[in-house]
Design a protein around this motif. Structure first.
Motif, PDB file in Angstrom:
ATOM      1  N   HIS A  15       0.833  -1.202   0.000  1.00  0.00           N
ATOM      2  CA  HIS A  15       0.000   0.000   0.000  1.00  0.00           C
ATOM      3  C   HIS A  15       0.868   1.253   0.000  1.00  0.00           C
ATOM      4  CE1 HIS A  15      -2.652   3.149   1.544  1.00  0.00           C
ATOM      5  NE2 HIS A  15      -3.688   2.397   1.169  1.00  0.00           N
ATOM      6  N   TYR A  47      -4.587 -13.669   2.979  1.00  0.00           N
ATOM      7  CA  TYR A  47      -4.116 -12.471   3.674  1.00  0.00           C
ATOM      8  C   TYR A  47      -4.289 -11.227   2.807  1.00  0.00           C
ATOM      9  CZ  TYR A  47      -0.577  -8.983   5.008  1.00  0.00           C
ATOM     10  OH  TYR A  47       0.074  -7.808   5.306  1.00  0.00           O
ATOM     11  N   GLN A  99      -6.237 -10.616   0.182  1.00  0.00           N
ATOM     12  CA  GLN A  99      -7.629 -10.221  -0.026  1.00  0.00           C
ATOM     13  C   GLN A  99      -8.222  -9.621   1.246  1.00  0.00           C
ATOM     14  OE1 GLN A  99      -9.141 -10.065  -2.961  1.00  0.00           O
ATOM     15  NE2 GLN A  99      -7.210 -10.790  -3.829  1.00  0.00           N
ATOM     16  N   GLY A 100      -7.834 -10.146   2.390  1.00  0.00           N
ATOM     17  CA  GLY A 100      -8.298  -9.579   3.640  1.00  0.00           C
ATOM     18  C   GLY A 100      -7.765  -8.179   3.870  1.00  0.00           C
ATOM     19  N   PHE A 101      -6.510  -7.958   3.519  1.00  0.00           N
ATOM     20  CA  PHE A 101      -5.939  -6.613   3.656  1.00  0.00           C
ATOM     21  C   PHE A 101      -6.658  -5.632   2.743  1.00  0.00           C
ATOM     22  CE2 PHE A 101      -3.104  -3.243   2.258  1.00  0.00           C
ATOM     23  CZ  PHE A 101      -2.725  -2.693   3.476  1.00  0.00           C
ATOM     24  N   ALA A 145      -9.648  -5.812   1.613  1.00  0.00           N
ATOM     25  CA  ALA A 145     -10.989  -5.566   2.135  1.00  0.00           C
ATOM     26  C   ALA A 145     -10.957  -4.608   3.322  1.00  0.00           C
ATOM     27  CB  ALA A 145     -11.640  -6.897   2.545  1.00  0.00           C
ATOM     28  N   SER A 146      -9.962  -4.767   4.174  1.00  0.00           N
ATOM     29  CA  SER A 146      -9.879  -3.914   5.358  1.00  0.00           C
ATOM     30  C   SER A 146      -9.564  -2.464   5.001  1.00  0.00           C
ATOM     31  CB  SER A 146      -8.815  -4.451   6.322  1.00  0.00           C
ATOM     32  OG  SER A 146      -7.500  -4.221   5.825  1.00  0.00           O
ATOM     33  N   MET A 147      -8.925  -2.257   3.860  1.00  0.00           N
ATOM     34  CA  MET A 147      -8.524  -0.913   3.435  1.00  0.00           C
ATOM     35  C   MET A 147      -9.365  -0.402   2.267  1.00  0.00           C
ATOM     36  SD  MET A 147      -6.097   0.029   5.476  1.00  0.00           S
ATOM     37  CE  MET A 147      -5.462   1.440   4.572  1.00  0.00           C
TER      38      MET A 147
END
Length: 284
Positions: free
Chosen positions: A78, A100, A102-104, A106-108
């Motif tokens: 990022h 991991y 895809q989760g990151f 989604a979180s951002m």
């Protein structure tokens, strides 16, 4: 670009404390390529301290999915994106890293979507293609080749040592592993072996400080990592030109000094020994 290895983070394990070193990340500059191996906490700032623009990375390799080896991968990507990354930065990692990533994302999502719409940035998701790293991997990055060796780091099965060769130089990174006989041939005649290491007398102190009520952490450390003496013996048998101790356990005990590491290793290895510290640059 000078061929070199820089140990950006040299601490074994994920926890940091005041005055401690940082978890694992290694900068490889070889055969005209700039590679980050592992992305433990602190790797982004460590790269910039080493003088590397984040947009200059050619690839990221993750040796296994313990948090101290990939916790900061999302923030690194990022931050590289906000620094101007426009072309894909390939990620090579064991199976499961995509969860991991895809989760990151989604979180951002709010921040990422806002910056794409408001600032005209490219799609971040497309800039980090993920390729599965396993024991059959043979990567070609320009004039740099990367081969893998499955090491022994229970309970994790997909954990790998890496051999990077280019410009008539060879570097071997052990990854996290218990002593592995196959490492001798894998590292044979390398210019540098970067091997994880622990001092067994210091391990019990780590466990005691954590205050756990059972011995699972102690058993994990002892069965999954390499005593410094054994790392030195592997280096000697492999006739490597130099040995760097990395992923040090313990790494933040003020009573453990460089002399202790040398006392454990010098009787077993006759070449140059580097005791890893954050930011240490080792020319090849």
């Amino acid at each position: 670009m000078t061929d070199a290895i820089t140990l950006l983070g040299t601490k074994g394990g994920p926890a940091i404390r005041p005055g401690s070193s940082m978890p694992t990340s290694i900068l490889v500059q070889l055969a005209g390529k700039t590679i980050l191996v592992d992305a433990g906490l602190g790797c982004t700032a460590a790269l910039t301290r080493a003088g590397i623009p984040l947009t200059d990375l050619d690839a990221v390799l993750i040796t296994h999915l313990h948090s101290d080896h990939y916790l900061e991968l999302g923030p690194l990507l990022h931050t590289a994106w906000t620094a101007g990354l426009k072309t894909p930065l390939p990620i090579h990692a064991p199976e499961g890293l995509d969860t991991y990533w895809q989760g990151f994302l989604a979180s951002m999502a709010f921040d990422i979507d806002t910056r794409i719409a408001d600032e005209g940035r490219p799609d971040l998701a497309s800039l980090a293609p993920i390729h599965v790293l396993d024991d059959t991997s043979h990567l070609r990055l320009g004039d740099l080749t990367v081969t893998t060796l499955r090491n022994h780091h229970p309970p994790i099965k997909d954990s790998f040592a890496l051999k990077l060769t280019g410009a008539d130089k060879t570097v071997v990174l052990s990854g996290d592993t218990a002593p592995l006989p196959e490492m001798v041939d894998f590292a044979r005649d390398a210019d540098l072996l970067v091997h994880e290491a622990m001092l067994i007398p210091g391990v019990q102190k780590i466990v005691d400080r954590m205050g756990y009520k059972d011995d699972r952490l102690l058993k994990h450390i002892l069965r999954s990592h390499t005593p410094a003496e054994e790392a030195a013996r592997i280096a000697q048998q492999a006739t490597v030109k130099a040995l760097a101790l990395n992923h040090l356990i313990p790494a933040d005990d003020p009573e453990v000094t460089e002399k202790d590491w040398l006392h454990a290793t010098e009787p077993h290895y006759s070449g140059k020994i580097h005791i890893g510290r954050d930011g240490m640059k080792i020319p090849l």
